[in-house]
Design a protein around this motif. Structure first.
Motif, mmCIF file in Angstrom:
data_model
loop_
_atom_site.group_PDB
_atom_site.id
_atom_site.type_symbol
_atom_site.label_atom_id
_atom_site.label_comp_id
_atom_site.label_asym_id
_atom_site.label_seq_id
_atom_site.Cartn_x
_atom_site.Cartn_y
_atom_site.Cartn_z
ATOM 1 N N GLU A 74 43.392 17.073 -21.442
ATOM 2 C CA GLU A 74 44.683 17.581 -20.988
ATOM 3 C C GLU A 74 45.312 16.429 -20.200
ATOM 4 O O GLU A 74 44.705 15.922 -19.257
ATOM 5 N N SER A 98 42.312 15.012 -18.147
ATOM 6 C CA SER A 98 41.263 15.890 -17.638
ATOM 7 C C SER A 98 40.487 16.538 -18.780
ATOM 8 O O SER A 98 41.078 17.110 -19.699
ATOM 9 N N ARG A 100 37.670 19.513 -19.466
ATOM 10 C CA ARG A 100 37.226 20.756 -18.832
ATOM 11 C C ARG A 100 37.872 20.951 -17.459
ATOM 12 O O ARG A 100 37.176 21.006 -16.421
ATOM 13 N N PRO A 101 39.191 21.071 -17.425
ATOM 14 C CA PRO A 101 39.891 21.141 -16.138
ATOM 15 C C PRO A 101 39.493 22.339 -15.283
ATOM 16 O O PRO A 101 39.677 22.314 -14.066
ATOM 17 N N GLU A 102 38.910 23.392 -15.911
ATOM 18 C CA GLU A 102 38.526 24.591 -15.156
ATOM 19 C C GLU A 102 37.227 24.361 -14.361
ATOM 20 O O GLU A 102 36.919 25.121 -13.448
ATOM 21 N N ASN A 103 36.482 23.337 -14.712
ATOM 22 C CA ASN A 103 35.213 23.044 -14.039
ATOM 23 C C ASN A 103 35.480 22.475 -12.638
ATOM 24 O O ASN A 103 36.160 21.456 -12.486
ATOM 25 N N LYS A 104 34.945 23.134 -11.622
ATOM 26 C CA LYS A 104 35.213 22.700 -10.239
ATOM 27 C C LYS A 104 34.393 21.462 -9.859
ATOM 28 O O LYS A 104 34.725 20.749 -8.907
ATOM 29 N N ARG A 106 33.467 17.898 -10.431
ATOM 30 C CA ARG A 106 34.149 16.857 -11.195
ATOM 31 C C ARG A 106 33.753 15.428 -10.842
ATOM 32 O O ARG A 106 33.294 15.142 -9.732
ATOM 33 N N GLY A 160 32.914 18.347 -15.214
ATOM 34 C CA GLY A 160 34.284 18.040 -15.612
ATOM 35 C C GLY A 160 34.573 16.579 -15.288
ATOM 36 O O GLY A 160 34.037 16.039 -14.314
#
Ligand code: AHN
Ligand code: ZN
Length: 319
Positions: A74, A98, A100-104, A106, A160
């Motif tokens: 993304e 980014s 896996r932008p939902e992965n906190k 990183r 991420g």
């Protein structure tokens, strides 16, 4: 899939004898393709010097964004107007990719994609106001990160990953203007991002900055600010390089402090970030640094491989 597995490096964690019922976690690190990284480097150089407010810069920015999207990231383009050391306004753009932008949880990987507007260290005085190819100073590190992005897109690691290509790193005062202005104006894009992250409160477990990581025979000493802010990351990277057989590139000695894009990341985002940079405490950045000789001729696939495979290994073994 089988080919990927065989081509990669694999490592089995947990000793099989201790707990036979426990699931063994196998981590397969993809093989970094240096031909691919080289072609991404050459493609950037082919646009011409990537100096803000030039057509080459705009076209290369499009190229980098579209490649990162093609790999499944993304992508956010952060556009900025920045003031240079001599108070010129320039238009610049950080490129933020980014996975896996939902992965906190990183990891931040970064480099600068602009090239220096002046060859102020060139031996020929007639060349010193000309822009440089920046094959090593800029393009090579982005080439490594594009190849890492391609691999992450096809085989996601546990964490991420954000890859940020910073703009306007290399607009610092040229030597011919230092009497008048002093030395300032470096790392403008990363400073802007660190103060205005693309996501409020953005953070990462750690960061790795790549700068001048593609020249033939490059040597990377442990940079002082990296040691001060992220000693464990430095240790992990240098140990990994040694284990993979790249100890002629990653030198197990401290090499002085460099003002680079990691500084704002450490200071303003509080992310422990290291800088992998070719800087020799005795001879400095190399004799083609900020000259018209920083061309594709200096870029070596072996160096791209050493850096890319080492960073990939560290990324895939993080959780
Ligand atoms: C200074 O020369 C102050 N810092 C080095 C940052 C740099 C320039 N990296 C690439 N080009
Ligand atoms: Zn530079």
């Amino acid at each position: 899939m089988m080919g990927l597995f065989l081509a990669g490096l694999s490592c089995t964690q947990n000793s099989p004898s201790s707990k036979p019922t426990q699931t063994r976690r196998e981590i397969t690190v993809p093989a970094f393709n240096a031909d691919s990284a080289y072609s991404y480097t050459a493609a950037q150089v082919a646009f011409g010097p990537r100096v803000p407010d030039t057509p080459a810069h705009a076209a290369c920015g499009q190229y980098l964004s579209s490649e990162l999207k093609r790999f499944g990231a993304e992508v956010i383009e952060q556009e900025m107007v920045l003031q240079t050391y001599n108070n010129q306004s320039i238009h610049a753009k950080n490129i933020i990719a980014s996975f896996r932008p939902e992965n906190k949880n990183r990891i931040l990987l970064c480099a600068h994609w602009d090239s220096r507007p002046f060859a102020d260290n060139d031996p020929n005085p007639d060349h010193r106001r000309k822009p440089i190819d920046g094959a090593n100073d800029g393009a090579g590190a982005c080439g490594v990160l594009l190849e890492i992005a391609r691999l992450i897109g096809s085989q996601p690691p546990t964490m991420g990953v954000d890859i940020i290509l910073f703009d306007a790193e290399d607009w610092g005062t040229p030597t011919f203007d230092q009497d008048r202005y002093g030395s300032s104006g470096w790392c403008l894009g990363s400073e802007y991002w660190a103060k205005n992250p693309h996501i409020a409160q953005y953070t990462a477990q750690y960061g790795i900055l790549l700068d001048m990581v593609s020249a033939r025979g490059a040597q990377f000493y442990k940079e002082s600010q990296s040691l001060a802010a992220a000693r464990n990351v430095v240790q992990k990277v240098w140990e990994t390089a040694q284990a993979l057989g790249y100890d002629s590139y990653f030198i197990n000695r401290e090499g002085g402090g460099i003002e680079d894009d990691h500084i704002s990341i450490i200071r303003h985002r509080k992310i422990p970030c290291i800088d992998i940079i070719q800087y020799d405490p005795n001879s400095g950045f190399g004799d083609y640094w900020h000259t018209l000789n920083d061309t594709l001729n200096e870029v070596d696939k072996e160096t791209l491989k050493a850096v890319g495979q080492t960073v990939l290994y560290v990324v895939y073994h993080s959780q």
